[in-house]
Design an enzyme around this catalytic site. Structure first.
Site, mmCIF file in Angstrom:
data_model
loop_
_atom_site.group_PDB
_atom_site.id
_atom_site.type_symbol
_atom_site.label_atom_id
_atom_site.label_comp_id
_atom_site.label_asym_id
_atom_site.label_seq_id
_atom_site.Cartn_x
_atom_site.Cartn_y
_atom_site.Cartn_z
ATOM 1 C CB SER A 54 -0.316 -1.634 -10.368
ATOM 2 O OG SER A 54 0.360 -0.588 -9.705
ATOM 3 C CG ASP A 97 -0.470 -3.288 -2.035
ATOM 4 O OD1 ASP A 97 -0.152 -2.083 -2.159
ATOM 5 O OD2 ASP A 97 -0.604 -4.061 -3.008
ATOM 6 C CG HIS A 118 -0.997 -0.955 -5.440
ATOM 7 N ND1 HIS A 118 -0.203 -2.042 -5.198
ATOM 8 C CD2 HIS A 118 -0.656 -0.481 -6.657
ATOM 9 C CE1 HIS A 118 0.586 -2.236 -6.253
ATOM 10 N NE2 HIS A 118 0.334 -1.311 -7.147
#
Ligand SMILES: *[C@@H]1O[C@H](CO)[C@@H](O)[C@H](O)[C@H]1NC(C)=O
Length: 362
Positions: free
Chosen positions: A39, A337, A340
């Site tokens: 990610s 978040d 991340h």
């Protein structure tokens, strides 16, 4: 919606090309940026597979494209987007599985990464995302497409001069080894790190055989300090999890040894390891030193999305309140978040990598 998004991207790309031409920035001889990983670098592949590990909804992407989400796990661009731009290529690396792109878009860069994946197949299976072996298959498909488009000789040269960027491994620890019993009952942490290193070793040799010569791997950051780990740290609530940070450091030093070995062994290969562990620790310890005097980080402990303690992917959604954004497109949060980094933190990481490990390719 895809039309609007592509249109904006084209406008941005066009503007960038004009800017580059007018300021006479020397174009690096990196022909493309080819991305593998998780990610931290997935520009939208998970939107096109069956997984709950997605981020193609608001508030993801809040601070770019007028807030239209792209599948990137942040409020804006990713480190590889900034790096690509710095090489004079596209400021947004397109996702391979996005049907709105073709080989024409992928010539300057392509992304095979998938959020929630790892070096270990078991990690990829947890959220049913794309394992590294499948990312390698996509890379082979990409080479076929590129040869059809550019011709055999030119395509080979594109591959030879492309930067192959890899950001992977965090999830093998935070989502797999330190959370689930499967791998931790089979391996000690040191055995597990060796197991992962053997997969990294194989992977580099595979893409080398396929013609890759320029490669950059990024180390793990202090992943024991992400908001999610602080939240579930029952031994010391709110603190970094040192055992996970130690695993990140040990994995990184083994990767450093591997990179030295591969450079010595494989003729013509230039592979670098960007070590961002120390940078991560420094941002957490001296937030006010990052981001300029008027917009430095003020929060390096919780994420901007929701409570900032646990929300990630589907838990960070349109119902989650987000932190104010006084200095668009930057903000005062190091984390977007609970897992991340924010776009601003990512731009700092990219700038650091360009000044250090990646400078050999500039
Ligand atoms: C991961 O899965 C792929 C596909 O099934 C397989 O080819 C590969 O050997 C596996 N890797 C490891 C390290 O087990």
């Amino acid at each position: 919606m895809p039309f609007v998004y592509k249109h904006k991207q084209c406008v941005l790309l066009f503007t960038l090309i004009l800017l580059l031409q007018s300021t006479q920035i020397t174009r690096a001889d990196v022909t493309a940026v080819i991305v593998f990983g998780d990610s931290t670098v997935d520009s939208g592949n998970n939107d096109f597979i069956k997984t709950i590990g997605k981020s193609n909804f608001r508030p993801y992407g809040r601070d770019i494209y007028g807030g239209i989400p792209t599948g990137r796990f942040s409020n804006g661009r990713l480190p590889t987007d900034f790096i690509s731009e710095a090489f004079g290529l596209s400021p947004f690396i397109p996702a391979f599985l996005d049907p709105s792109y073709t080989i024409k878009d992928f010539v300057l860069g392509v992304c095979f990464a998938s959020a929630f994946t790892g070096w270990d197949n078991v990690t990829a299976d947890i959220f049913n995302v794309i394992p590294i072996s499948t990312q390698l298959e996509y890379y082979k498909q990409y080479q076929v497409m590129l040869k059809e488009y550019q011709g055999e000789a030119r395509a080979k040269e594109t591959i030879r001069q492309a930067l192959h960027a890899v950001s992977l491994g965090t999830n093998d620890f935070i989502e797999n080894y330190f959370l689930l019993p499967v791998r931790s009952s089979q391996f000690t942490i040191s055995e597990y790190i060796d197991f992962l290193i053997s997969i990294v070793d194989n992977f580099v040799r595979e893409i080398y055989k396929l013609g890759a010569r320029k490669m950059g791997i990024v180390s793990l950051p202090p992943i024991g300090c992400i908001p999610f780990e602080r939240t579930i740290n029952l031994a010391a609530l709110g603190q970094c999890r040192e055992e996970i940070n130690k695993a990140a450091r040990d994995f990184t030093s083994k990767q450093e040894q591997l990179v030295a070995k591969l450079n010595a062994e494989l003729p013509g290969l230039k592979i670098v390891l960007g070590n961002i562990y120390g940078l991560g620790i420094d941002i957490i310890s001296n937030p006010s030193a990052y981001g300029g005097p008027r917009s430095c980080f003020e929060n390096v402990v919780t994420g901007c999305c929701g409570t900032g303690l646990l929300e990630v992917s589907i838990l960070c959604n349109s119902l989650s309140p987000t932190c104010p954004n006084a200095h668009k497109p930057t903000d005062k949060y190091a984390f977007w978040d609970s897992v991340h980094p924010s776009q601003k933190a990512y731009s700092i990481v990219a700038g650091y990598l360009l000044k250090t490990a990646l400078s050999v390719f500039l």
